[in-house]
Design an enzyme around this catalytic site. Structure first.
Site, short mmCIF file in Angstrom:
data_model
loop_
_atom_site.label_atom_id
_atom_site.label_comp_id
_atom_site.label_asym_id
_atom_site.label_seq_id
_atom_site.Cartn_x
_atom_site.Cartn_y
_atom_site.Cartn_z
N ARG A 34 37.65 47.02 -63.04
CA ARG A 34 36.19 47.19 -62.99
C ARG A 34 35.63 46.02 -62.20
NH1 ARG A 34 32.06 48.68 -67.77
NH2 ARG A 34 32.99 50.71 -67.29
N LYS A 64 38.31 29.86 -59.07
CA LYS A 64 38.73 28.82 -58.09
C LYS A 64 38.65 29.35 -56.67
CE LYS A 64 42.36 27.78 -61.32
NZ LYS A 64 43.84 27.83 -61.39
N HIS A 90 32.61 56.13 -61.40
CA HIS A 90 33.33 55.83 -62.65
C HIS A 90 34.12 57.10 -63.00
CE1 HIS A 90 34.37 54.20 -66.42
NE2 HIS A 90 33.20 53.84 -66.89
N ARG A 129 33.72 50.21 -73.93
CA ARG A 129 34.50 51.44 -74.04
C ARG A 129 35.65 51.55 -73.04
NH1 ARG A 129 29.83 51.97 -76.25
NH2 ARG A 129 29.28 50.68 -74.47
N THR A 130 35.38 51.32 -71.77
CA THR A 130 36.41 51.61 -70.76
C THR A 130 37.62 50.73 -70.97
OG1 THR A 130 34.62 52.21 -69.26
CG2 THR A 130 36.80 51.94 -68.29
N1 CP Z 1 30.89 54.25 -70.54
C1 CP Z 1 31.27 53.01 -70.18
O1 CP Z 1 31.70 52.78 -69.05
O2 CP Z 1 31.10 52.08 -71.15
P1 CP Z 1 31.49 50.54 -71.01
O3 CP Z 1 30.59 49.95 -69.93
O4 CP Z 1 31.25 49.94 -72.35
O5 CP Z 1 32.92 50.47 -70.55
#
Ligand code: CP
Length: 306
Positions: free
Chosen positions: A105, A84, A133, A55-56
């Site tokens: 991320r 590397k 998050h 999603r993110t």
């Molecule tokens: N909600 C969320 O962060 O989903 P993903 O881990 O799929 O990005």
């Protein structure tokens, strides 16, 4: 309120007024999410995902395309020069030459802050380990306000893995800025981490317990999370809490008719598929809202919207 050029690292960096502005702008983005726009034509987003995501990453990339911009990036660090031995700071110093903003991320807590400290372009935290998050929290708040018409006055339960689940940390910080009563429902070993708990308890009423059944009739929003298997240092500890909560039609019997169920997703087995067809299930609408909110964040930090 200045958003242009701003990093989005922690929800704690935002006031209630700023969050409300993000939610207000998101409402105006809804039609653009359907029709598209050229608001960010010529702009490039870099998505640097050192951890798995559906999603993110895809919603940020979709948001950029819907605003007329473009994106570059990776979802698999093993195909990059990190393999590397290149460190994160050097990766960021490189990518800022290619892109106008970066979404990161990473499994390391503090990694988004580190990236923001070295980058000249705005850095957006797409999830840092078990820490935070923030863009998911904006999405969650937007969904609550859209579905319930308000945030103030809500009784919200956060259920599941409150220790390793980063979305609940950001969301708890955000909810503590409003007039919200919070119920934290988890197994003993997965209680809300102390630093978050200390902050939110000083601002709003918070009840911690492990009894979902007793909590459900009291609440307006049920926010369910996955037990974060990948973050447990010990497989035996995970086995003890695996499947601790499973929301099914029986669990929902005592719920208010207009209670809504949210989940940041992915889910494993904590919400039964039979719940998906109930009017209370809003977690796939939440996915759509994630695009709208991320369109807002990109347009704000890139200065296309004030
Ligand atoms: N909600 C969320 O962060 O989903 P993903 O881990 O799929 O990005």
């Amino acid at each position: 309120m200045e958003f242009k050029g701003r990093d989005i690292i922690s929800i704690e960096d935002f006031s209630q007024q700023e969050i409300n502005h993000i939610l207000d702008v998101s409402k105006t983005m809804e039609p653009l999410a359907k029709t598209g726009s050229d608001m960010l034509k010529g702009k490039i987003l870099a998505t640097l995902f050192f951890e798995p995501s559906t999603r993110t990453r895809l919603s940020f990339e979709t948001a950029m395309l819907k605003l007329g911009g473009n994106y570059i990036g990776f979802a698999e660090p093993d195909i990059t020069s990190a393999r590397k031995g290149e460190n994160l700071a050097d990766t960021v110093r490189t990518v800022e030459n290619y892109a106008d903003t970066i979404v990161l991320r990473h499994s390391l807590e503090g990694s988004a802050k580190l990236a923001a400290d070295v980058a000249k372009v705005p850095v957006i935290n797409g999830g840092t380990g078990a820490q935070e998050h923030p863009t998911q929290a904006f999405t969650d708040l937007y969904t609550m306000r859209k579905e319930k018409g308000k945030i103030d006055g809500l009784k919200v339960a956060l259920v599941g893995d409150l220790r390793y689940g980063r979305t609940v940390h950001s969301l708890a910080y955000a909810l503590a800025l409003y007039n919200v009563e919070l119920f934290l429902v988890s197994p003993e070993s997965l209680r809300m981490r102390k630093d978050v708990l200390q902050t939110i308890k000083s601002k709003i009423p918070v009840t911690e317990n492990a009894n979902l059944e007793a909590t459900i009739p009291k609440i307006d929003v049920l926010y369910v999370t996955r037990i974060q298997k990948e973050r447990f240092p010990d497989a035996a500890e995970y086995a003890k809490v695996k499947g601790a909560y499973k929301i099914d039609l029986k669990t929902l019997k005592g719920a208010k008719k207009d209670m809504i169920i949210l989940h940041p997703l992915p889910r494993v087995d904590e919400i039964a598929a039979e719940v998906d067809a109930t009017p209370q299930a809003k977690y796939f609408q939440q996915v759509w809202n994630g695009i709208v909110v991320r369109m807002t964040l990109l347009s704000l930090v890139l200065g296309a919207v004030k």
